[in-house]
Every structure is written in C-alpha cells, then in structure tokens.
Design an enzyme around this catalytic site. Structure first.
Site, PDB file in Angstrom:
ATOM      1  N   TYR A  87     -16.745  18.366  -4.668  1.00 16.71           N
ATOM      2  CA  TYR A  87     -17.084  19.060  -3.874  1.00 16.71           C
ATOM      3  C   TYR A  87     -15.779  19.687  -3.760  1.00 16.71           C
ATOM      4  O   TYR A  87     -16.047  20.718  -3.105  1.00 16.71           O
ATOM      5  CB  TYR A  87     -17.589  18.238  -2.933  1.00 16.71           C
ATOM      6  CG  TYR A  87     -17.982  18.682  -1.353  1.00 16.71           C
ATOM      7  CD1 TYR A  87     -18.481  18.837  -1.497  1.00 16.71           C
ATOM      8  CD2 TYR A  87     -16.388  18.966  -0.658  1.00 16.71           C
ATOM      9  CE1 TYR A  87     -19.057  19.540   0.297  1.00 16.71           C
ATOM     10  CE2 TYR A  87     -17.230  19.692   0.670  1.00 16.71           C
ATOM     11  CZ  TYR A  87     -18.611  20.405   1.049  1.00 16.71           C
ATOM     12  OH  TYR A  87     -18.593  20.479   2.489  1.00 16.71           O
ATOM     13  N   PHE A 139     -22.546  49.938   2.450  1.00 12.15           N
ATOM     14  CA  PHE A 139     -23.832  49.846   1.628  1.00 12.15           C
ATOM     15  C   PHE A 139     -24.862  49.218   3.123  1.00 12.15           C
ATOM     16  O   PHE A 139     -23.667  48.504   3.791  1.00 12.15           O
ATOM     17  CB  PHE A 139     -23.469  48.844   0.795  1.00 12.15           C
ATOM     18  CG  PHE A 139     -24.479  48.101   0.288  1.00 12.15           C
ATOM     19  CD1 PHE A 139     -24.824  48.788  -0.527  1.00 12.15           C
ATOM     20  CD2 PHE A 139     -25.212  47.099   0.505  1.00 12.15           C
ATOM     21  CE1 PHE A 139     -26.581  48.027  -1.755  1.00 12.15           C
ATOM     22  CE2 PHE A 139     -25.657  46.413  -0.073  1.00 12.15           C
ATOM     23  CZ  PHE A 139     -26.568  46.632  -1.077  1.00 12.15           C
ATOM     24  N   ASP A 140     -26.207  49.101   2.658  1.00 13.43           N
ATOM     25  CA  ASP A 140     -26.132  48.846   4.440  1.00 13.43           C
ATOM     26  C   ASP A 140     -26.376  47.531   4.826  1.00 13.43           C
ATOM     27  O   ASP A 140     -25.731  47.180   5.438  1.00 13.43           O
ATOM     28  CB  ASP A 140     -28.523  48.555   3.449  1.00 13.43           C
ATOM     29  CG  ASP A 140     -28.671  49.192   2.446  1.00 13.43           C
ATOM     30  OD1 ASP A 140     -28.009  49.510   1.527  1.00 13.43           O
ATOM     31  OD2 ASP A 140     -29.801  48.905   2.005  1.00 13.43           O
ATOM     32  N   ASP A 230     -14.750  47.358  -1.606  1.00 13.63           N
ATOM     33  CA  ASP A 230     -16.452  46.855  -1.371  1.00 13.63           C
ATOM     34  C   ASP A 230     -16.477  47.621  -3.293  1.00 13.63           C
ATOM     35  O   ASP A 230     -17.076  48.339  -3.738  1.00 13.63           O
ATOM     36  CB  ASP A 230     -17.521  47.804  -0.848  1.00 13.63           C
ATOM     37  CG  ASP A 230     -18.527  47.358  -1.136  1.00 13.63           C
ATOM     38  OD1 ASP A 230     -18.951  46.329  -2.090  1.00 13.63           O
ATOM     39  OD2 ASP A 230     -19.726  46.925  -0.150  1.00 13.63           O
ATOM     40  N   ALA A 232     -18.422  45.805  -5.202  1.00 16.81           N
ATOM     41  CA  ALA A 232     -19.332  45.539  -6.588  1.00 16.81           C
ATOM     42  C   ALA A 232     -19.504  45.626  -8.086  1.00 16.81           C
ATOM     43  O   ALA A 232     -19.872  45.443  -8.508  1.00 16.81           O
ATOM     44  CB  ALA A 232     -20.699  45.791  -4.997  1.00 16.81           C
ATOM     45  N   LYS A 273     -23.495  42.127  -9.218  1.00 10.90           N
ATOM     46  CA  LYS A 273     -23.341  43.343  -9.586  1.00 10.90           C
ATOM     47  C   LYS A 273     -22.877  43.173 -10.992  1.00 10.90           C
ATOM     48  O   LYS A 273     -22.692  42.637 -12.188  1.00 10.90           O
ATOM     49  CB  LYS A 273     -23.004  44.517  -9.197  1.00 10.90           C
ATOM     50  CG  LYS A 273     -23.374  44.200  -7.662  1.00 10.90           C
ATOM     51  CD  LYS A 273     -24.776  44.717  -8.046  1.00 10.90           C
ATOM     52  CE  LYS A 273     -25.925  44.418  -6.285  1.00 10.90           C
ATOM     53  NZ  LYS A 273     -24.695  44.534  -5.047  1.00 10.90           N
ATOM     54  N   HIS A 465     -38.371  48.243   5.061  1.00  7.00           N
ATOM     55  CA  HIS A 465     -38.458  49.071   3.947  1.00  7.00           C
ATOM     56  C   HIS A 465     -39.439  47.466   3.234  1.00  7.00           C
ATOM     57  O   HIS A 465     -39.889  47.764   2.493  1.00  7.00           O
ATOM     58  CB  HIS A 465     -37.737  49.799   2.528  1.00  7.00           C
ATOM     59  CG  HIS A 465     -36.263  48.835   2.726  1.00  7.00           C
ATOM     60  ND1 HIS A 465     -35.246  48.225   3.741  1.00  7.00           N
ATOM     61  CD2 HIS A 465     -35.974  48.554   1.267  1.00  7.00           C
ATOM     62  CE1 HIS A 465     -34.521  47.227   4.370  1.00  7.00           C
ATOM     63  NE2 HIS A 465     -34.792  48.148   2.059  1.00  7.00           N
TER      64      HIS A 465
HETATM   65  C1  LIG Z   1     -25.092  44.606  -3.259  1.00  3.86           C
HETATM   66  C2  LIG Z   1     -24.456  45.389  -2.640  1.00  3.86           C
HETATM   67  C3  LIG Z   1     -23.371  44.300  -1.427  1.00  3.86           C
HETATM   68  C4  LIG Z   1     -24.282  43.166  -1.278  1.00  3.86           C
HETATM   69  O1  LIG Z   1     -24.040  42.133  -2.116  1.00  3.86           O
HETATM   70  P1  LIG Z   1     -25.377  40.601  -2.223  1.00  3.86           P
HETATM   71  O2  LIG Z   1     -24.693  40.412  -3.091  1.00  3.86           O
HETATM   72  O3  LIG Z   1     -26.281  41.313  -2.394  1.00  3.86           O
HETATM   73  O4  LIG Z   1     -25.245  40.126  -0.398  1.00  3.86           O
HETATM   74  C5  LIG Z   1     -22.322  45.137  -0.331  1.00  3.86           C
HETATM   75  N1  LIG Z   1     -22.567  46.171  -1.367  1.00  3.86           N
HETATM   76  C6  LIG Z   1     -22.758  46.998  -2.134  1.00  3.86           C
HETATM   77  C7  LIG Z   1     -22.082  48.310  -2.946  1.00  3.86           C
HETATM   78  C8  LIG Z   1     -23.194  46.466  -3.119  1.00  3.86           C
HETATM   79  O5  LIG Z   1     -24.242  47.530  -3.927  1.00  3.86           O
END
Ligand SMILES: *Cc1c(COP(=O)(O)O)cnc(C)c1O
Length: 480
Positions: A87, A139-140, A230, A232, A273, A465
């Site tokens: 833990y 990103f959304d 960000d 990813a 990613k 969507h």
């Molecule tokens: C996928 C993604 C996120 C969100 O990540 P999740 O692991 O799906 O929660 C944030 N920013 C970018 C650019 C992404 O491609």
C-alpha cells in the site's frame, strides 16, 4: 578498390533502400474477428449507427482509439510479475517515479489512474472560477475539467492547423500573438498556467516545435505565468522535432524530451498513450507547494501517494513502457506505420489531413462526401460506411463530438468534419493498414452515390457522441 574484402559490393550500381520494419516480432497472437456485410449491416443498425455501441467481436480492425489499446512488450509483462503491491512505499512506485524524473527532469511525482484523473487532481489545486487557460487546442477531458470549474480554455493554436491541405511541419504550434492577447486582456492572477499539449491531439496529433515551446515559455515567463504540458504523446512529439526541426537531427529522443520539459513547470500524463500501458497516468511537477496541494486532492480522489489508483504491477510495467517509448527504433516503427496508412490513402486519392499526425490519420469527410448535408453528419456517415464495408472501426471527430451550444442548444459545426483512424501501438501489421485503405478506396469510388446521412433520435445533454442514437436520414425523406 583498395580493400579487396570490399570489392564484392562494387559491381552493384543499384541498391534498394531498405524499408522500415516493425522493431518487434510477435510472441503471442490474438484472433481477429471477421464478419459478412450482412452481419455488419444488422449490427450497426442494432447499434443505432453509433460505433461505440458495437462489441469488439463485431469489429475486425479497431481504430477507434490509440488510448490504452497498445501491446505491451515481453519486458513489460515481465515487470508485471515483479510488481510490488504494498500500500505504502512500493518498489514499483519508486521505479516509476525514478523513470519519470530521469525522462522529464521534474523532482515531484504523483501517480493517478489515467490522464483525466491527473487533470482532476492538479486542476483542483490550480484552477478557480473565472480563470482562463490558454494553450493549443485542449483535449476534451482537459477542457471538461477546466469548464467544470467555471474557468475557460482559450484556443491559441496557429491558423494553419485548421486547413487540412496546407503543409506546415508543426501544426500543433501556439500562435504567440493570440497568446499575448490573452496575457494582455486577462489579469495575471486569473491565468494559472499555459497548457501545451504535445502532440496536439485535437488538431490531429500534430506536433509542437521546440522553437515554439521555447518561445511560449519565454513569453509566459515575461508575464510571470507557469507553463504546463499535457504530455500524453510527448515521445511522438520529440520524434517529430528530431525529424523536422533544424539542429535536432543528431540529438537523441531522451535529450529532446528533457529539453522540452525544461521549458515548463510540470505535466499531466495519460500513460495510456505514450506509456504503452493499458491504464495509468501521472502528474510531474517542479514546484513543491503545488505538489503539496495536489497531494491532498490525490489522496481524496485517487488513492495514497505511492499508488494513486494504479496497482504496483501496472506502475512497474508503465516504467518499462516509458523507457521503450523514448527509443528512436520504437518511435520510427510506430510513426512510419501511421505514415504508411496515410500514403496508401493518398495513393487512392482519398482526402486526408496533411502532414500526417503521430497517432492517427484523419480523413476529410467534407471533401470525401460532399453531397451529405452537414446536418446529417458526413464524418459519422463515412464511419458507418467504412464499418459496413470492412469491419474497420474509426471515430467521428465532427459535429456529433462537438455537442450543442450550451446556451442556444443548436448544433455546433466545427471547422472540420473528420473520420479519425487511430492506430494502436504495436498491435496491427501493415497488412491491416492495406485492408483499411482498400476499404476506404472502395467507398471513395462510389462516394457520389452516398447523399444521405443520419439524424439524431436520442442524445445526452453533454458528451453525446458516446451514447447517441441515430437513424438513417433516408427513411423519412423517401416517405415525403
Ligand atoms: C487521452 C488524453 C487525455 C486524457 O487521458 P485519459 O487517460 O483518457 O483520461 C488528456 N489529454 C490528451 C492530449 C489525451 O490524448
């Protein structure tokens, strides 16, 4: 000539350049599900023409997303066995923390269960009502977490990003004039950070140049505003810098990554990613006080600081995945495969966004299906056609995704109407790309006969969507 041992290579005047090869071979295989046109037509009707409602068994080649769908390496699987599930203070946590420190150069680290969880935790500490967060296209989920806190995301991406045919090597770049306009018109204390998304997912996996990252960082410093990433697809971004930007071709991916993150103060990461993991995420930070605030929210939302929603084995596999993601061999294989699909489609005349992004190919549905009215969702229509033709599942990046305007409740029509084909990491071979391209070529050949799309039967108030239900626009038109 002088060296007799080398004489044997001299007579050949013609030599082929060897093609790229996948930098891995296959140890375990998973069966692909095939189906008939008749079956697929029934399934997609039952799914109300929403590809999210299909089961994976109804899909032949799944290009819905590259998120969490990658194939782990033998070394990552070996790490799973060694996962430490304590833990507190697990060795797997330390392995991941040290890897992230080494790669990004930030001293403070918090694990989370995925990217949006990292956003939730960090934004809880940094974003307040009325704040403005400028950046390239957010990103959304990122935008969602900003707007949820009654703050605003300001898109400062360069204009070239919105034209699918203009050639620009770094369409993810931030327009410095747009950024400075935000800095000048909003009080400094209302801008908690600038967010650089690498690569820029929402504008098509387009990279941000090192020059742009440095310029944004310098401008932000001038105004006393921190810069966050960000991250990813940070490794894919570094690959593009190495290949497209002057002075970087001889630098290693690791060196480029360090230089990128040196321009900022922290990052949120979706490890699904470029972590080549099926689940995971993290926050990395330079400032201790921000880290301390985020720690409290992490314990509330995610879990204790040494696991944050991930199991020990997942952290261990992620650490190994990150190390693999920053090798040139891996990135070259990955991005070459995406380019391979893009070039195949171009050969067939299919209109695709150029230059190709890092993780996906985007088909321009407005050009592909000019007779389908925008109110009948051309990109969704194309996604359904592709599925019926081949069992390939892509995703609409267009009006359905854009949701309705929260005030007028009218459909928001984005500049682009795209079908995204996202390529999972290390999962498919180039033959799966050939199959996908051939299916689109077939539809392209009969494109002028496709004149009707779909109409909404049921939709959720936001993020519609995922659950939307559609019917063919044809049915009623025929009746009247
Ligand atoms: C996928 C993604 C996120 C969100 O990540 P999740 O692991 O799906 O929660 C944030 N920013 C970018 C650019 C992404 O491609």
């Amino acid at each position: 000539m002088d060296n007799p041992r080398r004489a044997h290579i001299k007579p050949y005047l013609f030599a082929m350049e060897l093609p790229y090869i996948e930098p891995h071979k296959i140890k375990m295989v998973e069966t692909i599900h095939t189906s008939t046109l008749k079956e697929r037509s029934r399934w997609i009707t039952e799914a109300k023409y929403n590809l999210f409602k299909l089961t994976s068994r109804q899909v032949t080649v799944d290009l819905l997303t590259d998120s969490g769908t990658g194939a782990m390496s033998d070394r990552q699987w070996a790490e799973l066995i060694q996962g430490d599930e304590s833990y507190a203070g697990s060795a797997s946590f330390e392995k991941l923390r040290e890897t992230v420190r080494e790669l990004l150069g930030y001293p403070f680290f918090i694990p989370t269960h995925q990217g949006r969880a990292a956003e939730n935790v960090l934004f809880s500490a940094l974003v307040k009502e009325g704040d403005v967060i400028p950046g390239n296209t957010h990103f959304d989920t990122t935008k969602g977490h900003i707007e949820f806190r009654k703050a605003r995301a300001e898109d400062c991406t360069i204009d070239e990003a919105f034209n699918t045919t203009t050639d620009h090597p770094f369409k993810g770049n931030i327009d410095l004039n747009k950024l400075e306009t935000v800095f000048k018109s909003v009080p400094r204390e209302k801008i908690p950070f600038v967010l650089i998304t690498v690569t820029c997912n929402s504008s098509g996996g387009q990279p941000v140049s090192m020059a742009n990252i440095k310029a944004v960082s310098a401008l932000a410093k001038q105004y006393g505003i921190r810069v966050l990433f960000d991250a990813a697809r940070f490794a894919e971004n570094a690959y593009f810098i190495k290949n497209r930007e002057k002075d970087y071709e001889n630098r290693t991916i690791r060196e480029i990554v360090l230089e990128m993150f040196a321009c900022g103060d922290g990052a949120t990461m979706s490890a699904k990613k470029d972590g080549i993991a099926n689940m995971g995420g993290f926050i990395a930070l330079r400032e201790e006080d921000v880290y301390q605030q985020a720690c409290t929210f992490n314990i509330m939302f995610e879990g204790y600081l040494t696991y944050g929603g991930m199991s020990g084995r997942d952290m261990a596999a992620l650490a190994q995945g990150l190390k693999e993601a920053v090798t040139y061999e891996y990135l070259h294989g990955r991005i070459s495969q995406v380019r391979y699909l893009g070039n195949k489609l171009l050969e067939y005349g299919v209109p695709v966004q150029q230059p190709f992004g890092g993780h996906a190919i985007f088909v321009d549905a407005l050009k592909f299906l000019p007779y389908v009215p925008r109110k009948e969702f051309p990109a969704q229509t194309l996604a359904v056609e592709l599925y019926k033709e081949s069992g390939v599942r892509g995703v609409e990046i267009g009006t359905l995704l854009a949701d309705r305007d929260p005030v007028t409740r009218r459909n928001r029509y984005p500049k682009l109407e795209l079908l995204r084909l996202a390529i999972p990491r290390r999962v498919y071979t180039d033959n799966h790309m050939n199959y996908t391209a051939a299916a689109l070529a077939n539809i392209y050949a009969r494109r002028n006969f496709i004149q009707q799309g779909y109409r909404i039967v049921r939709e959720a108030p936001i993020m519609r969507h995922f659950t939307i239900e559609l019917e063919s626009a044809e049915e009623k038109t025929v009746l009247c």
